[in-house]
Motif scaffolding. Sequence first.
Motif, PDB file in Angstrom:
ATOM      1  N   ARG A 157      19.231  20.825 -18.292  1.00 26.79           N
ATOM      2  CA  ARG A 157      19.021  22.049 -18.137  1.00 26.79           C
ATOM      3  C   ARG A 157      19.648  23.262 -19.128  1.00 26.79           C
ATOM      4  N   VAL A 172      16.106  22.436 -21.555  1.00 25.61           N
ATOM      5  CA  VAL A 172      14.901  23.911 -21.072  1.00 25.61           C
ATOM      6  C   VAL A 172      15.520  25.647 -21.167  1.00 25.61           C
ATOM      7  N   SER A 188       7.244  20.100 -19.375  1.00 28.22           N
ATOM      8  CA  SER A 188       6.933  19.272 -19.092  1.00 28.22           C
ATOM      9  C   SER A 188       7.086  18.075 -18.324  1.00 28.22           C
ATOM     10  N   TYR A 239      11.279  19.065 -17.010  1.00 29.74           N
ATOM     11  CA  TYR A 239      10.754  19.734 -15.596  1.00 29.74           C
ATOM     12  C   TYR A 239      10.450  18.715 -14.246  1.00 29.74           C
ATOM     13  N   ALA A 258      11.338  22.233  -9.366  1.00 28.19           N
ATOM     14  CA  ALA A 258      11.241  21.488 -11.139  1.00 28.19           C
ATOM     15  C   ALA A 258       9.614  21.543 -11.071  1.00 28.19           C
ATOM     16  N   SER A 268       7.178  23.732 -12.157  1.00 29.64           N
ATOM     17  CA  SER A 268       7.602  24.219 -13.149  1.00 29.64           C
ATOM     18  C   SER A 268       6.858  23.356 -14.366  1.00 29.64           C
ATOM     19  N   CYS A 269       7.182  22.015 -13.285  1.00 31.83           N
ATOM     20  CA  CYS A 269       5.946  21.175 -14.672  1.00 31.83           C
ATOM     21  C   CYS A 269       5.017  21.138 -14.901  1.00 31.83           C
TER      22      CYS A 269
END
Length: 605
Positions: free
Chosen positions: A412, A415, A428, A431, A450, A453-454
Amino acid sequence: MAVMAVVLMVAGCSHRGMPASSVAPVVREKAHLTADEQQRYQYYFLEALRQQNAENYAAAFDLLARCLAIDSTAAEAYYLMADYLLALKRNAEATDYLERAEDLAPANDFYHERAAQLYYGQQDFPRAIDAYEKLYASNHERIDVLSILVQLYGRQKDYAGMLNAVNRLERAEGSSEDLTLTKMRIYEVQGNKKAAYRTLKSLSDRHPTDINYKVMLGNWLMQNDGKKQAYKIFSNALREEPDNNYALASMFDYYNTVGEDSMAAQLRDEMLLSRQTPTKTKLTLFQQIIRDNEKNHGGDSTAVLALFERVIEANPKEADIATLAAAYMVMKEMPQQQVDSALQRVLNVEPDNVGARLQLIQSAWRRQDWTGVVDLCQPAVQLNPEEMAFYYYMGIAYYQQDKRDEALDAFRRGVGEITSESNPEIVSDFYAIMGDILHQKGRDDEAFAAYDSCLQWKDDNIGCLNNYAYYLSELGRDLTKAEKMSYRTVKAEPKNPTYLDTYAWILFMQERYAEAQIYIDQALLADTLDADTASADSLSADTIAVDDINFVSAVVVEHAGDIHAMNGDIDRAVELWQRALDKGSDNALLPEKIKQRKYLRKDEE
């Protein structure tokens, strides 16, 4: 007329900074136009400028053409048209139009300079030289024009013209090191070594207290059969300034050139050990030492490493030297522990050295020293918070230690450093791993977010597509979406048993049992020795011996049993369930399936 003149002068200024004086004389010459022609010309010209500012270039071009139809002597219109013709790659016409503007406004230096630039850009150097010479003749304050002429004469290899331009620059600006060295190089190209020597000596004489100019003269003598004179100059320079690095390096080159190897080595070591020697010079010397060692001494690293140790001990804060030492050890394939010690020495001096730290992390990674990886990454994310690799290694290292909360926190934080410039593959993967951890923690909605998002960063992340699809199927959610994602993984890797199993299981959840059996049997077949030669058309439940299923997981084998059961082959299903149990399945429902000889859902337990 007066109003029109003022308007045109202001309009002219809007085009690439055209000065008012470049347009005003032309405007005053428009007495040959009738009042109607003047009005129409003014309208079209100003409208052309307006369209140009609005980036409506085709309209501006047409309007300028109308201006020239009204007044064929309008220099400013020819000038503006030339730029459009250049953009259209109609270079010959553009040149004609620009020269026409020059002829119509012979006092306008701006037009002459634009023509000169055009010739230069077309590499028509003779015409460019002529144009710039005329420009300078009209304004001797244009020193920049002389600088361009030096370049142009040089491109033409007209060294006499080049020297003449340099001399004019020198008269205008006074002597300088750059001009003197340029003159010297011109004389050298001309083969006039006496003039080259006199020029360089005059520079040295003008700066009697600057040792570097004397050393420069000595270096020139070294290259021109004046070694004895050069040695004398270098010796005198070092007597005056013993720590002058330029003089030391020149004397080192002298010893090498005349074959005095022991003196060269002694001076080289003095330079390497001195804290006064610039790091760049030391690196260059070490590179020479390494090349010489590889070429003339069989690549024996003993002496080189010993010299590195001496220099690092004498210069403990020079991280670049320690970095080169580590790189040399890697090149010589030294033991990893020795390389790691060298890299750690780099970090002791320069804790934010990303390259050294990453190499140490990778070394610990290969040893599966997960605690060591974390210990290296923790200070790194403070020192280099933008480097996402550190969060990745730290997160995986925590995960390998079953510290999922710490791993999730690391990812996190990584990210949080994402920018539009971040590597899509790395983002990528961040996530994707976050999604896996969140699923394991039972937080499926966050896991699926997640994964989404990836896939936004890399829509063909195969591992993510498989896991996302499988976890959806486990929950019986969005099976159509899950099937589409899973099918992409099978297309990408058609012999991967994990991906085949996921796709088969999703088909099973959609009650497409016959199709599911085709893919689950392919998953089992991929586990056998003849997987590469088997034909998909020959697959059936009977072609795969249960005892040959060795490597796929118990979950895959149990899925195969469930699918065969729903296709009515209960004997084969029981064999597969038993094989799954033998492989260590912890599914409490599995013994009941075998006992009752039927597929049981979890809610039937």
